[in-house]
Design a protein around this motif. Sequence first.
Motif, PDB file in Angstrom:
ATOM      1  N   PHE A 252      18.686 -26.837 -14.442  1.00  0.00           N
ATOM      2  CA  PHE A 252      16.942 -27.137 -15.301  1.00  0.00           C
ATOM      3  C   PHE A 252      16.317 -27.936 -14.228  1.00  0.00           C
ATOM      4  N   VAL A 253      15.371 -26.704 -14.070  1.00  0.00           N
ATOM      5  CA  VAL A 253      14.046 -28.442 -13.345  1.00  0.00           C
ATOM      6  C   VAL A 253      12.904 -27.769 -14.549  1.00  0.00           C
ATOM      7  N   PHE A 254      12.534 -29.534 -14.999  1.00  0.00           N
ATOM      8  CA  PHE A 254      11.173 -29.987 -15.419  1.00  0.00           C
ATOM      9  C   PHE A 254       9.971 -30.490 -14.306  1.00  0.00           C
ATOM     10  N   LEU A 255       9.260 -30.204 -14.859  1.00  0.00           N
ATOM     11  CA  LEU A 255       7.815 -30.013 -14.169  1.00  0.00           C
ATOM     12  C   LEU A 255       6.832 -30.559 -15.093  1.00  0.00           C
ATOM     13  N   ARG A 256       5.991 -31.453 -15.521  1.00  0.00           N
ATOM     14  CA  ARG A 256       5.559 -32.315 -16.508  1.00  0.00           C
ATOM     15  C   ARG A 256       4.233 -32.062 -15.278  1.00  0.00           C
ATOM     16  N   MET A 257       3.593 -31.331 -15.908  1.00  0.00           N
ATOM     17  CA  MET A 257       1.829 -31.023 -15.324  1.00  0.00           C
ATOM     18  C   MET A 257       0.931 -32.120 -15.257  1.00  0.00           C
ATOM     19  N   ASP A 258       0.908 -33.256 -15.008  1.00  0.00           N
ATOM     20  CA  ASP A 258       0.515 -34.642 -14.373  1.00  0.00           C
ATOM     21  C   ASP A 258      -1.250 -34.181 -12.845  1.00  0.00           C
ATOM     22  N   ASP A 259      -1.674 -34.950 -13.135  1.00  0.00           N
ATOM     23  CA  ASP A 259      -3.232 -34.118 -12.256  1.00  0.00           C
ATOM     24  C   ASP A 259      -1.930 -34.106 -10.941  1.00  0.00           C
ATOM     25  N   VAL A 260      -1.047 -35.377 -10.561  1.00  0.00           N
ATOM     26  CA  VAL A 260      -0.893 -34.921  -8.854  1.00  0.00           C
ATOM     27  C   VAL A 260       0.021 -33.529  -9.450  1.00  0.00           C
ATOM     28  N   LEU A 261       0.781 -33.069  -9.935  1.00  0.00           N
ATOM     29  CA  LEU A 261       1.594 -31.763  -9.243  1.00  0.00           C
ATOM     30  C   LEU A 261       0.289 -30.660  -9.722  1.00  0.00           C
ATOM     31  N   SER A 262      -0.997 -31.156 -10.804  1.00  0.00           N
ATOM     32  CA  SER A 262      -1.499 -29.909 -11.051  1.00  0.00           C
ATOM     33  C   SER A 262      -2.015 -29.826  -9.507  1.00  0.00           C
ATOM     34  N   ALA A 263      -2.515 -30.331  -8.905  1.00  0.00           N
ATOM     35  CA  ALA A 263      -3.391 -30.702  -7.411  1.00  0.00           C
ATOM     36  C   ALA A 263      -2.722 -29.611  -6.534  1.00  0.00           C
ATOM     37  N   ILE A 264      -1.115 -29.752  -6.298  1.00  0.00           N
ATOM     38  CA  ILE A 264      -0.712 -28.464  -5.562  1.00  0.00           C
ATOM     39  C   ILE A 264      -0.194 -27.891  -5.648  1.00  0.00           C
ATOM     40  N   PRO A 265      -0.815 -26.836  -5.153  1.00  0.00           N
ATOM     41  CA  PRO A 265      -1.080 -24.774  -4.902  1.00  0.00           C
ATOM     42  C   PRO A 265       0.710 -24.490  -5.692  1.00  0.00           C
ATOM     43  N   ALA A 266       0.185 -23.649  -6.594  1.00  0.00           N
ATOM     44  CA  ALA A 266       1.515 -23.475  -6.619  1.00  0.00           C
ATOM     45  C   ALA A 266       2.887 -22.256  -6.244  1.00  0.00           C
ATOM     46  N   GLU A 267       2.268 -21.993  -4.853  1.00  0.00           N
ATOM     47  CA  GLU A 267       3.405 -21.656  -3.751  1.00  0.00           C
ATOM     48  C   GLU A 267       4.031 -22.768  -3.448  1.00  0.00           C
ATOM     49  N   THR A 268       3.522 -23.875  -2.901  1.00  0.00           N
ATOM     50  CA  THR A 268       3.896 -25.297  -2.754  1.00  0.00           C
ATOM     51  C   THR A 268       4.553 -25.638  -3.504  1.00  0.00           C
ATOM     52  N   LEU A 269       4.409 -26.065  -4.924  1.00  0.00           N
ATOM     53  CA  LEU A 269       4.959 -27.242  -5.800  1.00  0.00           C
ATOM     54  C   LEU A 269       6.677 -25.929  -5.977  1.00  0.00           C
ATOM     55  N   ALA A 270       6.423 -24.947  -5.817  1.00  0.00           N
ATOM     56  CA  ALA A 270       7.176 -23.418  -5.869  1.00  0.00           C
ATOM     57  C   ALA A 270       8.610 -23.636  -5.186  1.00  0.00           C
ATOM     58  N   LEU A 271       8.305 -23.608  -3.497  1.00  0.00           N
ATOM     59  CA  LEU A 271       8.798 -23.645  -3.143  1.00  0.00           C
ATOM     60  C   LEU A 271       9.601 -24.775  -2.805  1.00  0.00           C
ATOM     61  N   SER A 272       9.389 -26.336  -2.773  1.00  0.00           N
ATOM     62  CA  SER A 272       9.747 -27.102  -3.386  1.00  0.00           C
ATOM     63  C   SER A 272      10.531 -27.625  -3.999  1.00  0.00           C
ATOM     64  N   GLN A 273      10.236 -27.076  -5.056  1.00  0.00           N
ATOM     65  CA  GLN A 273      11.417 -27.079  -6.409  1.00  0.00           C
ATOM     66  C   GLN A 273      12.311 -26.232  -6.224  1.00  0.00           C
ATOM     67  N   VAL A 274      12.174 -25.068  -5.652  1.00  0.00           N
ATOM     68  CA  VAL A 274      13.198 -23.834  -5.299  1.00  0.00           C
ATOM     69  C   VAL A 274      14.480 -25.072  -4.387  1.00  0.00           C
ATOM     70  N   VAL A 275      13.729 -25.359  -2.903  1.00  0.00           N
ATOM     71  CA  VAL A 275      14.510 -25.842  -1.928  1.00  0.00           C
ATOM     72  C   VAL A 275      15.459 -27.247  -3.016  1.00  0.00           C
ATOM     73  N   GLN A 276      15.133 -28.239  -3.408  1.00  0.00           N
ATOM     74  CA  GLN A 276      15.756 -29.109  -3.937  1.00  0.00           C
ATOM     75  C   GLN A 276      16.865 -28.497  -5.332  1.00  0.00           C
ATOM     76  N   SER A 277      16.557 -27.411  -5.770  1.00  0.00           N
ATOM     77  CA  SER A 277      17.392 -26.446  -6.588  1.00  0.00           C
ATOM     78  C   SER A 277      18.960 -25.579  -6.187  1.00  0.00           C
ATOM     79  N   MET A 278      18.447 -25.468  -4.588  1.00  0.00           N
ATOM     80  CA  MET A 278      19.360 -24.768  -3.459  1.00  0.00           C
ATOM     81  C   MET A 278      20.983 -25.686  -3.990  1.00  0.00           C
ATOM     82  N   VAL A 279      20.403 -26.772  -3.428  1.00  0.00           N
ATOM     83  CA  VAL A 279      21.657 -27.915  -3.264  1.00  0.00           C
ATOM     84  C   VAL A 279      21.836 -28.461  -3.796  1.00  0.00           C
ATOM     85  N   LEU A 280      22.703 -29.756  -3.873  1.00  0.00           N
ATOM     86  CA  LEU A 280      23.096 -31.469  -4.657  1.00  0.00           C
ATOM     87  C   LEU A 280      21.862 -32.174  -3.239  1.00  0.00           C
ATOM     88  N   TRP A 281      21.236 -31.996  -3.143  1.00  0.00           N
ATOM     89  CA  TRP A 281      20.774 -33.370  -2.353  1.00  0.00           C
ATOM     90  C   TRP A 281      20.991 -34.749  -2.979  1.00  0.00           C
TER      91      TRP A 281
END
Length: 211
Positions: A122-151
């Motif tokens: 379960f991935v929860f993203l509160r779209m504050d000013d920081v996350l809202s400023a990140i391009p959708a492609e970048t934010l999506a890739l970052s979250q997927v990478v961090q969801s693929m293994v238990l880092w």
Amino acid sequence: MIEASEVERFFTRSDGSYLFARWGRPIAPIVFGVEDSTLSVVKGAFEAVCAMVGHQMAETDPELGANVMVFFFREWSELLDVPDLDRLIDGLAPLVARLSEAEANQYRVFRFDEAGAIKACFVFLRMDDVLSAIPAETLALSQVVQSMVLWSDTAFTDQSPLGQLDDGRVVLRPEIGALMRAAYDPVMPAMDTDPSHALRVAARMKVARGN
């Protein structure tokens, strides 16, 4: 190329324990709180990363329906209004209170099967000013990478898993991609708590490079 000691760091938690886990079943994602254009970006990121590591995706999970749920929202309190979410996540109310107090903008919850492999995220993203400023492609890739293994909870505190090319494009750092491919090698376990696992991952990375 990442050495074994560096691989170990990525899965050694702040309490000193070593814990690695990857998905043990095909990934079936669903995304809430975004427009169709962003939805396709998130699912496209899952498809790209799964293809890179050699893992499968599916339309549905036979047990859970969707086994990756990505929520976009403005305030943590909105999660309390999501039907049945409290049945999927134990202690949802105190978790929301804690994350609100900390003014966190992201959080991930993993569930595991009997063998210790990941079976839901379960991935929860509160779209504050920081996350809202990140391009959708970048934010999506970052979250997927961090969801693929238990880092480890400290894996990316000093450096993002992503890097930027000379032309401005943001991509997965090559060494992180190589590590994930090695970790998803069929000969590797889906879960491990022994630091010697890091030695095996590093060895698989060297084999992949032909060293």
